[in-house]
Design a protein around this motif. Structure first.
Motif, PDB file in Angstrom:
ATOM      1  N   GLU A  27     -13.065  -6.059  -4.364  1.00 30.58           N
ATOM      2  CA  GLU A  27     -12.705  -5.570  -3.027  1.00 30.58           C
ATOM      3  C   GLU A  27     -11.561  -6.385  -2.437  1.00 30.58           C
ATOM      4  OE1 GLU A  27     -16.387  -5.770  -0.917  1.00 30.58           O
ATOM      5  OE2 GLU A  27     -17.180  -3.955  -1.868  1.00 30.58           O
ATOM      6  N   ASP A  28     -11.618  -7.703  -2.617  1.00 35.96           N
ATOM      7  CA  ASP A  28     -10.549  -8.568  -2.104  1.00 35.96           C
ATOM      8  C   ASP A  28      -9.229  -8.309  -2.821  1.00 35.96           C
ATOM      9  OD1 ASP A  28     -12.387  -9.693  -0.379  1.00 35.96           O
ATOM     10  OD2 ASP A  28     -12.653 -11.539  -1.553  1.00 35.96           O
ATOM     11  N   LEU A  29      -9.294  -8.108  -4.129  1.00 34.41           N
ATOM     12  CA  LEU A  29      -8.089  -7.842  -4.914  1.00 34.41           C
ATOM     13  C   LEU A  29      -7.431  -6.531  -4.478  1.00 34.41           C
ATOM     14  CD1 LEU A  29      -6.298  -8.646  -7.387  1.00 34.41           C
ATOM     15  CD2 LEU A  29      -7.811  -7.186  -8.743  1.00 34.41           C
ATOM     16  N   THR A  30      -8.214  -5.495  -4.341  1.00 34.72           N
ATOM     17  CA  THR A  30      -7.641  -4.204  -3.931  1.00 34.72           C
ATOM     18  C   THR A  30      -7.164  -4.258  -2.484  1.00 34.72           C
ATOM     19  OG1 THR A  30      -9.842  -3.335  -3.434  1.00 34.72           O
ATOM     20  CG2 THR A  30      -8.944  -2.842  -5.596  1.00 34.72           C
ATOM     21  N   ALA A  31      -7.881  -4.982  -1.625  1.00 36.35           N
ATOM     22  CA  ALA A  31      -7.443  -5.117  -0.229  1.00 36.35           C
ATOM     23  C   ALA A  31      -6.106  -5.847  -0.145  1.00 36.35           C
ATOM     24  CB  ALA A  31      -8.501  -5.841   0.595  1.00 36.35           C
ATOM     25  N   LEU A  32      -5.922  -6.858  -0.992  1.00 37.77           N
ATOM     26  CA  LEU A  32      -4.658  -7.591  -1.016  1.00 37.77           C
ATOM     27  C   LEU A  32      -3.492  -6.653  -1.310  1.00 37.77           C
ATOM     28  CD1 LEU A  32      -3.000 -10.341  -1.320  1.00 37.77           C
ATOM     29  CD2 LEU A  32      -3.399  -9.998  -3.749  1.00 37.77           C
ATOM     30  N   TRP A  33      -3.610  -5.824  -2.337  1.00 38.70           N
ATOM     31  CA  TRP A  33      -2.510  -4.938  -2.715  1.00 38.70           C
ATOM     32  C   TRP A  33      -2.319  -3.819  -1.702  1.00 38.70           C
ATOM     33  CZ3 TRP A  33       0.893  -6.883  -5.652  1.00 38.70           C
ATOM     34  CH2 TRP A  33       0.538  -7.859  -6.571  1.00 38.70           C
ATOM     35  N   ARG A  34      -3.402  -3.311  -1.128  1.00 39.25           N
ATOM     36  CA  ARG A  34      -3.271  -2.288  -0.083  1.00 39.25           C
ATOM     37  C   ARG A  34      -2.543  -2.853   1.129  1.00 39.25           C
ATOM     38  NH1 ARG A  34      -5.980   2.356  -0.488  1.00 39.25           N
ATOM     39  NH2 ARG A  34      -6.086   2.640   1.752  1.00 39.25           N
ATOM     40  N   GLN A  35      -2.905  -4.078   1.537  1.00 40.57           N
ATOM     41  CA  GLN A  35      -2.257  -4.694   2.690  1.00 40.57           C
ATOM     42  C   GLN A  35      -0.787  -5.004   2.402  1.00 40.57           C
ATOM     43  OE1 GLN A  35      -4.547  -8.055   4.005  1.00 40.57           O
ATOM     44  NE2 GLN A  35      -6.094  -6.765   4.985  1.00 40.57           N
TER      45      GLN A  35
END
Length: 167
Positions: A27-35
């Protein structure tokens, strides 16, 4: 394990595969790229420098022999691809609305306002085209190569991303 080490295939655990914290790491990895996409969507995303390289790196990571690197690169690349697809849809919607607005005869601004709106529509369409090219590069470099990977979590990541893109 000995056979895996002889064939240079690593089997040690990595953060995304951990049963306790793996979901949070993902979740943190995907949130990083989305942000990152969200923060750069107005200028840096379309400069043609940073994100083509990021996609190339994700493709290179996804082709690693190490399952952890391959899985992480695939997850990050799929997150990029999904968010870029969502952003392309948003840009297409904005361009359609501006085009409709430009075609209506207006009282205020007249021809000057119509010219400004047409320029904005053209810029939105150029950005949409740039995003479509990056999504195509990510799709062919990541999805096409990884949807038939031997690791089930990599295959699942690809198919899950495809489902999110199709929505």
């Amino acid at each position: 394990v000995d056979e895996a080490q002889e064939r240079m295939i690593f089997v040690e655990p990595y953060p995304l595969a951990d049963k306790k914290t793996g979901k949070r790491h993902l979740e943190d990895l995907t949130a990083l790229w989305r942000q990152l996409i969200d923060k750069t969507q107005h200028e840096v995303l379309f400069d043609g420098v940073l994100f083509p390289w990021v996609i190339e790196w994700m493709c290179a990571m996804s082709q690693s022999r190490h399952r952890g690197v391959r899985h992480t690169g695939t997850e990050a690349g799929m997150a990029l691809m999904v968010r870029m697809t969502e952003l392309a849809v948003e840009l297409a919607t904005q361009a359609t609305a501006k085009q409709r607005q430009a075609s209506k005869p207006g009282k205020k601004g007249g021809a000057g306002m119509a010219a400004i709106l047409k320029e904005e529509v053209q810029k939105l369409q150029e950005n949409e085209t740039a995003l479509e090219e990056m999504v195509t590069a990510a799709f062919t470099g990541l999805f096409v190569e990884r949807y038939r990977d031997r690791a089930e979590e990599v295959r699942a990541s690809c198919l899950s991303a495809l489902g999110r893109v199709m929505q």
